[in-house]
Design an enzyme around this catalytic site. Sequence first.
Site, PDB file in Angstrom:
ATOM      1  N   HIS A 358       0.803  -1.227   0.000  1.00 30.68           N
ATOM      2  CA  HIS A 358       0.000   0.000   0.000  1.00 30.68           C
ATOM      3  C   HIS A 358       0.831   1.270   0.000  1.00 30.68           C
ATOM      4  O   HIS A 358       0.315   2.334   0.341  1.00 30.68           O
ATOM      5  CB  HIS A 358      -0.917   0.051   1.222  1.00 30.68           C
ATOM      6  CG  HIS A 358      -1.959  -1.014   1.257  1.00 30.68           C
ATOM      7  ND1 HIS A 358      -3.248  -0.802   0.808  1.00 30.68           N
ATOM      8  CD2 HIS A 358      -1.911  -2.287   1.667  1.00 30.68           C
ATOM      9  CE1 HIS A 358      -3.952  -1.910   0.970  1.00 30.68           C
ATOM     10  NE2 HIS A 358      -3.157  -2.839   1.486  1.00 30.68           N
ATOM     11  N   LYS A 549      -8.264  13.559   4.910  1.00 29.19           N
ATOM     12  CA  LYS A 549      -7.335  12.428   4.812  1.00 29.19           C
ATOM     13  C   LYS A 549      -6.340  12.576   5.950  1.00 29.19           C
ATOM     14  O   LYS A 549      -6.295  13.622   6.596  1.00 29.19           O
ATOM     15  CB  LYS A 549      -6.607  12.439   3.471  1.00 29.19           C
ATOM     16  CG  LYS A 549      -5.987  13.795   3.105  1.00 29.19           C
ATOM     17  CD  LYS A 549      -5.417  13.815   1.686  1.00 29.19           C
ATOM     18  CE  LYS A 549      -6.427  13.977   0.595  1.00 29.19           C
ATOM     19  NZ  LYS A 549      -6.599  12.769  -0.190  1.00 29.19           N
ATOM     20  N   ARG A 550      -5.531  11.556   6.220  1.00 27.20           N
ATOM     21  CA  ARG A 550      -4.505  11.711   7.244  1.00 27.20           C
ATOM     22  C   ARG A 550      -3.582  12.868   6.892  1.00 27.20           C
ATOM     23  O   ARG A 550      -3.400  13.205   5.724  1.00 27.20           O
ATOM     24  CB  ARG A 550      -3.690  10.412   7.363  1.00 27.20           C
ATOM     25  CG  ARG A 550      -4.393   9.346   8.164  1.00 27.20           C
ATOM     26  CD  ARG A 550      -4.618   9.763   9.599  1.00 27.20           C
ATOM     27  NE  ARG A 550      -3.390   9.723  10.356  1.00 27.20           N
ATOM     28  CZ  ARG A 550      -3.095   8.791  11.253  1.00 27.20           C
ATOM     29  NH1 ARG A 550      -3.968   7.842  11.542  1.00 27.20           N
ATOM     30  NH2 ARG A 550      -1.944   8.824  11.884  1.00 27.20           N
ATOM     31  N   LYS A 555       0.983  14.280   1.205  1.00 32.93           N
ATOM     32  CA  LYS A 555      -0.374  14.600   0.748  1.00 32.93           C
ATOM     33  C   LYS A 555      -0.554  16.105   0.531  1.00 32.93           C
ATOM     34  O   LYS A 555      -1.487  16.541  -0.115  1.00 32.93           O
ATOM     35  CB  LYS A 555      -1.401  14.089   1.761  1.00 32.93           C
ATOM     36  CG  LYS A 555      -1.448  12.560   1.875  1.00 32.93           C
ATOM     37  CD  LYS A 555      -2.482  12.117   2.910  1.00 32.93           C
ATOM     38  CE  LYS A 555      -2.462  10.638   3.223  1.00 32.93           C
ATOM     39  NZ  LYS A 555      -3.095   9.786   2.196  1.00 32.93           N
ATOM     40  N   THR A 659      -8.550   6.524  -1.567  1.00 32.22           N
ATOM     41  CA  THR A 659      -9.896   5.989  -1.695  1.00 32.22           C
ATOM     42  C   THR A 659     -10.916   7.086  -1.400  1.00 32.22           C
ATOM     43  O   THR A 659     -12.041   7.033  -1.893  1.00 32.22           O
ATOM     44  CB  THR A 659     -10.130   4.799  -0.746  1.00 32.22           C
ATOM     45  OG1 THR A 659      -9.604   5.142   0.542  1.00 32.22           O
ATOM     46  CG2 THR A 659      -9.445   3.544  -1.249  1.00 32.22           C
ATOM     47  N   LYS A 663     -14.593   8.087  -3.179  1.00 36.56           N
ATOM     48  CA  LYS A 663     -15.842   8.370  -2.460  1.00 36.56           C
ATOM     49  C   LYS A 663     -16.388   9.731  -2.854  1.00 36.56           C
ATOM     50  O   LYS A 663     -17.602   9.903  -3.058  1.00 36.56           O
ATOM     51  CB  LYS A 663     -15.603   8.334  -0.942  1.00 36.56           C
ATOM     52  CG  LYS A 663     -15.262   6.944  -0.422  1.00 36.56           C
ATOM     53  CD  LYS A 663     -14.661   6.973   0.990  1.00 36.56           C
ATOM     54  CE  LYS A 663     -13.927   5.657   1.258  1.00 36.56           C
ATOM     55  NZ  LYS A 663     -13.002   5.731   2.418  1.00 36.56           N
TER      56      LYS A 663
HETATM   57  C1  26Y Z   1       3.784  -0.133   9.760  1.00 37.70           C
HETATM   58  C2  26Y Z   1       2.859   0.925  10.259  1.00 37.70           C
HETATM   59  C3  26Y Z   1       3.603   2.168  10.678  1.00 37.70           C
HETATM   60  C4  26Y Z   1       1.803   1.289   9.287  1.00 37.70           C
HETATM   61  C5  26Y Z   1       0.492   1.336   9.731  1.00 37.70           C
HETATM   62  C6  26Y Z   1      -0.509   1.709   8.871  1.00 37.70           C
HETATM   63  C7  26Y Z   1       2.106   1.592   7.984  1.00 37.70           C
HETATM   64  C8  26Y Z   1       1.084   1.964   7.117  1.00 37.70           C
HETATM   65  C9  26Y Z   1      -0.231   2.029   7.560  1.00 37.70           C
HETATM   66  C10 26Y Z   1      -1.337   2.451   6.681  1.00 37.70           C
HETATM   67  C11 26Y Z   1      -1.150   2.779   5.417  1.00 37.70           C
HETATM   68  C12 26Y Z   1      -2.245   3.244   4.567  1.00 37.70           C
HETATM   69  O1  26Y Z   1      -3.331   3.519   5.030  1.00 37.70           O
HETATM   70  N1  26Y Z   1      -1.989   3.347   3.265  1.00 37.70           N
HETATM   71  C13 26Y Z   1      -2.991   3.788   2.337  1.00 37.70           C
HETATM   72  O2  26Y Z   1      -3.673   2.638   1.863  1.00 37.70           O
HETATM   73  C14 26Y Z   1      -4.778   2.997   1.046  1.00 37.70           C
HETATM   74  C15 26Y Z   1      -5.504   1.728   0.676  1.00 37.70           C
HETATM   75  O3  26Y Z   1      -4.743   1.010  -0.231  1.00 37.70           O
HETATM   76  C16 26Y Z   1      -4.320   3.781  -0.170  1.00 37.70           C
HETATM   77  O4  26Y Z   1      -5.467   4.209  -0.855  1.00 37.70           O
HETATM   78  C17 26Y Z   1      -3.478   4.981   0.234  1.00 37.70           C
HETATM   79  O5  26Y Z   1      -2.930   5.601  -0.915  1.00 37.70           O
HETATM   80  C18 26Y Z   1      -2.364   4.543   1.167  1.00 37.70           C
HETATM   81  O6  26Y Z   1      -1.657   5.667   1.649  1.00 37.70           O
END
Ligand code: 26Y
Length: 816
Positions: A358, A549-550, A555, A659, A663
């Site tokens: 991701h 968004k976060r 971003k 995403t 939406k």
């Molecule tokens: C390892 C830990 C620090 C960690 C925890 C959560 C690393 C990443 C995440 C979450 C990442 C995330 O939310 N990524 C997003 O995933 C979405 C679904 O695929 C994408 O639409 C988005 O671009 C991406 O930033």
Amino acid sequence: MSTPPHTVDAFVEAFLRELNVGQGVSLARSSVNDQALALARTVRHHLMARWLEAIATQRRSPVKAVGYLSAEYLLGRQLDNALLATDLLDVVREGLAACGLDLDTLRDAELEPGLGNGGLGRLAACFVDSLATMNVPCIGYGIRYEYGIFRQTFVDGRQVEQPDTWLTLGSPWEFPHPESAQQVDFAGYTETYVDDDGQERCRWVSGWHVVGVPYNYMVPGYRNGRVNTLRLWSARATKEFDLEIFNSGDYADAVRARTFAENITKVLYPEDSTPQGKELRLQQQYFFVACSLADYMFEVLPRDFDMTRLHERIVFQLNDTHPVIAVPEMMRLLVDVRKLSWDDAWAVTQKCFAYTCHTLLPEALEVWPVDLIGRLLPRHLEIIERINAEFLAEVRERFPGDELRVRRMSIISDYPERGVRMAHLATVAATKVNGVAALHSELLRDKVLPDFSEMWPERFTNVTNGVTPRRFLKQANPRLSDLVTEAIGDGWITDLDQLQGLEPLADDAEFRARFRAVKRSNKERLADLLRRRDGYELPVDSMLDVMVKRLHEYKRQSLKLLHVVSVYEQIVSGRVDPASVVPRTVVFGAKAAPGYRMAKETIHAINCVSAVVNDDPAVKGVLSVVFPSNYNVTLAESLIPAADLSEQISLAGKEASGTGNMKLALNGALTIGTDDGANVEIRELVGDDNFFLFGMLEPEVATLAEHYVPSRCYEEDDDLKRAIDLLSSGAFAGGDRTAFEPLVSNLLYEDRFMALADYRSYVDAQSRVDAAYRDPDAWARAAILNVARCGFFSSDRSMRDYIDRIWHTEPAPAGE
Ligand code: 26Y
């Protein structure tokens, strides 16, 4: 067990019984919380029979299932979703009214399970919704965090985090199953021994263990009679441990140990890009994965199941690297517990996993220190080392003499410390590796894992993300849903491509007028909410410009802020006549990871700018900035349907997919966006005329990165210079010139994500937005075309892609 009848009288009777018998109160004496809990329990009865049926059918005539392994599920509220799935909304509303109660009040009493950070967790929730609706057997496995994503508040404009105590008022949607608990071992050492057949084997003598108690959640399909299961694990101390409490003299010590065990699932880590390498996080990952594999392999499957055929019954999807420790865990279960040979075990393991990446940010790829894994999971480290040794032998055979490549590809890195690269482990073990949008999958192949895609090109694929139309259109936007259904029927709810049927209506003046009326009323609904919730006065006549968004530098919320400050500056400096400006309300919603300094500085700056802008008569009725705190799924459901403009402005090549962009477009917002993530596909589908593209393309970013000097952009663009100077002037901070110093110097002297380089292109695109919005009818036409052409972004389509190209599973009607 049969399904309870769908009549108002039957509902009232069941509801009052739940209130009296379940909550132990009379209607007259009951609190809103009592009523909400009783309502949830009443509604869940309607799903029970189907749920039990789905489980029984899968046991009787099993078909291959999906085991979705995800450390996060950002579920959002459950009541509305259950009402929608069961078609009980009207009955319940009427029944409650007959009891003198209001459904909306009870709805608002539900605290959403925020068991995820953002996109990745919400995607998992959309995927399990789609699989249930498509009748595909799936168990979602994850963690029941006692505290989900923190509650965000603002104090003097700065983010302050509060614990999310979502469980304190009771959790009517979960079913604990302590009798199905799993033991999970940690630490200790390994030893070899010779078994009864004279075979040398390995034994893990653990140092301590906990148990995992599963909590089941229902995942109802949309009116199709199927209910799948989401199984979230909660850590407890073991029974032996309870005995020790009685036997040992040191009661307090014993209780401390108990707390230690329960700590594992206490809290969701609020970081979503830079892994901190925290031991507790690794414990969480192993804990839920060990529980889930043992559950599926030894409880769901018959005890004597032939494990060499495991891949015929399950495929585990790894949602990013967080559950990747499942790979050595499956090997351990097969080799040490089930006594398969290493080669047989590896052959099945390799068929049982697929991996979704991701991210594109190198710092977001998890690498666990070898020392830590060795200490916490000694047997797993041995297994990883053997997998790596065999893998590297294969690399050497394919690319003889290329030791640099071997070093690059190794699962275990040497520098800066010895570490296990979880993305490499996942790629080596998986049948398929996928990115989450077309551009992302390409970059994943060519830039993140190029050596792997060269070695195994057929392993790499793309599945563009999607969102569930049930929650994010039908439920969140009932007015638009009704309008759409009136025009084209309700087949779109489970077949979103049918939205194409709206295309001709974009040219129908009456339809456009009705579409605009829907937007307007959604804005009014949002205005009511923000007035109650945050004390904002939302100008419903203005363009609603939404960035939710976060908070992340990539971003580029800071770029949006620069645009706001520019517009403000142009008006207050007298360079632009406010009467000529298209009235806008800019909405931000964003949480920052608590330890992410620059993200928190950005939040502070947005809040400070908002306070000054909203209070300045010079821009009244023309520009305002609202930043409601604690953006979450519930707030998204009110915000997204009201949006006119969707801000998707990440630096090209950094946002894997996004995403929220889907939406918003699906709810008739036009996008202003870079050529990044799924924006690329949105623009291709809706057409250039209905999308505001700006900014560098990814290859241009890569070229500029070699010689980028952000301060030069500042020197060369007068509007940008004025905006930054105004930010630094103290005008938004009661005269304090240092208030935004970290943010401003970061932009001027570092600007890793090139906000300044894209500034000119961005503000020019915003002028095109203004020009387009001046013609409300043309705008509505473009918005309708966005809705009509975004059917592709249904998570049902994503699931179809996974099913056809990765999982090779089949739908299986439940209850036959
Ligand atoms: C390892 C830990 C620090 C960690 C925890 C959560 C690393 C990443 C995440 C979450 C990442 C995330 O939310 N990524 C997003 O995933 C979405 C679904 O695929 C994408 O639409 C988005 O671009 C991406 O930033």
